[in-house]
Motif scaffolding. Sequence first.
Motif, short mmCIF file in Angstrom:
data_model
loop_
_atom_site.label_atom_id
_atom_site.label_comp_id
_atom_site.label_asym_id
_atom_site.label_seq_id
_atom_site.Cartn_x
_atom_site.Cartn_y
_atom_site.Cartn_z
N ALA A 1 38.91 43.20 36.12
CA ALA A 1 38.14 43.98 37.10
C ALA A 1 38.25 45.47 36.82
O ALA A 1 37.25 46.21 36.85
CB ALA A 1 38.61 43.66 38.51
N CYS A 2 39.47 45.94 36.54
CA CYS A 2 39.67 47.36 36.25
C CYS A 2 38.95 47.77 34.97
O CYS A 2 38.40 48.88 34.88
CB CYS A 2 41.16 47.68 36.16
SG CYS A 2 42.04 47.58 37.74
N ASP A 3 38.95 46.89 33.99
CA ASP A 3 38.26 47.19 32.74
C ASP A 3 36.76 47.36 32.98
O ASP A 3 36.11 48.24 32.41
CB ASP A 3 38.52 46.07 31.73
CG ASP A 3 37.99 46.42 30.35
OD1 ASP A 3 38.31 47.51 29.84
OD2 ASP A 3 37.24 45.59 29.79
N ALA A 4 36.19 46.51 33.86
CA ALA A 4 34.77 46.63 34.20
C ALA A 4 34.48 47.97 34.88
O ALA A 4 33.49 48.63 34.58
CB ALA A 4 34.34 45.48 35.10
N LEU A 5 35.38 48.38 35.79
CA LEU A 5 35.21 49.68 36.46
C LEU A 5 35.27 50.82 35.45
O LEU A 5 34.51 51.79 35.53
CB LEU A 5 36.29 49.88 37.53
CG LEU A 5 36.29 48.91 38.72
CD1 LEU A 5 37.39 49.29 39.71
CD2 LEU A 5 34.94 48.93 39.42
N ASP A 6 36.18 50.69 34.49
CA ASP A 6 36.34 51.74 33.47
C ASP A 6 35.08 51.88 32.62
O ASP A 6 34.80 52.94 32.06
CB ASP A 6 37.55 51.40 32.59
CG ASP A 6 38.15 52.64 31.95
OD1 ASP A 6 37.76 53.77 32.34
OD2 ASP A 6 39.02 52.49 31.07
N GLN A 7 34.30 50.80 32.55
CA GLN A 7 33.03 50.83 31.80
C GLN A 7 31.87 51.31 32.66
O GLN A 7 30.73 51.34 32.20
CB GLN A 7 32.71 49.44 31.26
CG GLN A 7 33.71 48.92 30.25
CD GLN A 7 33.35 47.51 29.81
OE1 GLN A 7 32.26 47.27 29.30
NE2 GLN A 7 34.26 46.57 30.00
N GLY A 8 32.16 51.67 33.90
CA GLY A 8 31.11 52.17 34.78
C GLY A 8 30.31 51.10 35.46
O GLY A 8 29.19 51.35 35.92
N ARG A 9 30.86 49.88 35.54
CA ARG A 9 30.16 48.79 36.18
C ARG A 9 30.70 48.57 37.59
O ARG A 9 31.83 48.94 37.90
CB ARG A 9 30.33 47.50 35.36
CG ARG A 9 29.80 47.62 33.94
CD ARG A 9 30.21 46.43 33.10
NE ARG A 9 29.60 45.18 33.56
CZ ARG A 9 28.38 44.78 33.23
NH1 ARG A 9 27.64 45.53 32.44
NH2 ARG A 9 27.91 43.64 33.67
N SER A 10 29.90 47.96 38.45
CA SER A 10 30.38 47.51 39.75
C SER A 10 31.08 46.17 39.58
O SER A 10 30.85 45.46 38.59
CB SER A 10 29.22 47.38 40.74
OG SER A 10 28.62 48.62 41.00
N VAL A 11 31.92 45.80 40.56
CA VAL A 11 32.62 44.51 40.47
C VAL A 11 32.63 43.82 41.83
O VAL A 11 32.62 44.47 42.88
CB VAL A 11 34.08 44.66 39.99
CG1 VAL A 11 34.14 45.15 38.57
CG2 VAL A 11 34.89 45.53 40.92
N LEU A 12 32.62 42.50 41.78
CA LEU A 12 32.93 41.65 42.92
C LEU A 12 34.19 40.90 42.55
O LEU A 12 34.20 40.15 41.56
CB LEU A 12 31.80 40.67 43.21
CG LEU A 12 32.15 39.52 44.16
CD1 LEU A 12 32.49 40.03 45.56
CD2 LEU A 12 31.01 38.49 44.23
#
Length: 813
Positions: free
Chosen positions: A41-52
């Motif tokens: 999840a944190c990796d997705a945020l670091d890429q500028g994506r939203s997460v559920l």
Amino acid sequence: MTTGLSPAERFQAAKVRNRSRNLELFRTDLRFDLDPFQIAACDALDQGRSVLVAAPTGAGKTIVAEFAIWLAMRQPTAKVFYTTPMKALSNQKYAELVAEYGESEVGLLTGDTNVNPRARVVVMTTEVLRNMIYADSELLDDLAWVVLDEVHYLADRFRGAVWEEVILHLPTEVRLVSLSATVSNAEEFGDWLQTVRGDTDVIVSEDRPVPLEQHVLVGTKMVDLFDSSGAAATNRVNPELLRLVGGGARSERNGGGHRGRRGRGGYPERRGPRTEKMYREQIAKVLDERMLLPAIFFVFSRNGCDQGVRQVLRSGISLTTADERNEIRETAEYHCRTLLDEDLAVLGYWEWLEGLERGVAAHHAGLLPAFKEVVEDLFRRKLLKVVFATETLALGVNMPARTVVLEKLEKFNGEARVPITPGEYTQLTGRAGRRGIDVEGHSVIQWSDGLDPQAVASLASRRTYPLNSSFKPTYNMAVNLIEQFGRQRTREVLETSFAQFQADRSVVDLARKVRSQQESLDGYQRAMECHLGDFTEYAALRRRLSDLERTNVPGGREASHGARQERQAAITDVRRQMQRHPCHACPDREAHARWAERWYKLKRGHDKLVQQIRSRTGAVATTFDRVTDVLLQLGYLVVTGDDEATVAAGGRRLQRIYGERDLLVAECLEAGVWKDLTPAQLAAMAATIVYQPRREDAPGTEHALPRGAFRPALDETLTIWARLDDIERDARLAGSQPPTPAMSVGMFRWASGSALDDVLRTLDMPAGDFVRWSKQVIDLLDQVRNAGDDDLAQTARRATDAVRRGIVAYATV
């Protein structure tokens, strides 16, 4: 580390390391390592994506939100809004973030609390963010992230629509961190987020951070629910439990004669030896001896929670040391220092404090907020050992325990006693096991005669908790969105709601069934084809004749002689048509007729499915059209051509009024029916608007209502409500229940300065409920102040000041 890797693989590894540099820096400050789902999840945020992120209670979902805050704080001006469904959760999260980033960087907005709203990190209730979006608040400038904690509240019947409004209307550049309990349709919800918000990763973890051991307390004996032998299937019922409760498996083998019987809570009934249940104080003692405290006893009634505390205290049990008792007393006195001395006795302070000092307390919505905060604080610090709580705790603040005790597997839903669902069981037992403290959590089900071990095991092993939308357009939502987007664009926006997304998906399944039925209908049609003529036409005549003959029974009271003669003539006419029809002479007529009857029955069900599809397609937009029709009829909107509309003056007032009775309040303000009320009377009227009694015999009677201008104003308010209800039902909307003045007398007295004792006695209401309703009264008075004319705004301001005193004014922040 890269030995043996190809150049392409080394390049890819370098890219991952560079991309994850922020995450690695973040991890160096943590006292623990991250789980795989947290890293993803944190990796997705670091890429500028939203997460559920959907994970069990206590799994550590909030670390993902903390990483989003960490990322924002590394930028010069980026801001984060952290939303929660409850003020108590907002207060708790605010305190945690202040400890991390300092008071200057963190704000709090909960409707009745306004602290540092221009901070880089602002904690707020979801409703506050929704209102900011509609008001196009400047506080939204530089907003980079929004955390939607407990986003599964989107399914809440009363408040869930707020989450969808926020998700739909936030600026597209804002990224979302949506944190949810484990739900069975997380992927479906994630697909919708991807559709309306863009790049969104769905991260699902079903692993509990602390394993759960499940036990059953049968009489005085505690046994495992599941068979723990190595050769056993994972969810096989413990044979010892079956033996203790009467050998449930035996009754299945023998047929038993009890199939289909239902015991308490709707579970299949088992006939076995009756078991004596342990008292609550005995269970607490057993758990203490087994080192299974602290424990939460989930009791599905407030009165049951209070009784549990009294029962333990009467037994003489004390679960605390002298040092713990001193610390408990200091904490309670600190939190309650602002309460008036004369109110302490009314609130049962000394009895409550005695329970705390012995390690026992209750936690439910009827408890004073100050008392609840003390209980939560002490439990987290391991000073309280036993808490009797209602199920709201399972969805509320962070209070993990070593053990969760379920006294019953059924609850009252307002109409009847019903079994708890697998999702509810998961939420309740999710409190068992403290990460970093316990090796394992424990759940204890207290056995009741009539339960079925297999049914209980099925309940405890399933993880079905679907997230279903409760979204529906409201009047306030309509005028706010039409102001921003216009009518047509708003309609399109609402068609992207999760409610419509789910409806459309269900339509796909229905359409599949319709196609399958159509194939069968075509087959039946071919089977009843007749070489002499149209057998469908002939079959319709046969059915018409059958229907007429059924309604022409001799001696029927309901029909006059003339009516019977008329039906007899119709029967004769249909018989004549049948005899003249070419298919009447077919030698295979009866075989064709049997296929025609099958065709007719299937066609009837087929048509119903088709109608279901039509009703679901565009269902949200249809409701929106009906809402706008009402607003046009009442003059809140004005048609401007091409099916467009603009917001009129009354609509601008409605834009500032939120809540289930938004239109009623706007109409009362428009008509000026409250203009002659005093501040105390206006507070009483606000209570009439917001209050919803929990039972039929609600307090307050007609003869006790406040005198003077209140009574005619109430009559006019009810008249307006009745008119609106007729208009809504004519527009095929649901309508609403009439306002009740049940709380008006008590609120009038409180706003007039009466003592707490007098007010609570008048209302026959727990202090916690009184505070909760009083804060809703204050919310409405604030809206009246913002939407009403100058004189009424002044009255509303004075009414707010009169209500916000004593226990209502209490705040920890």
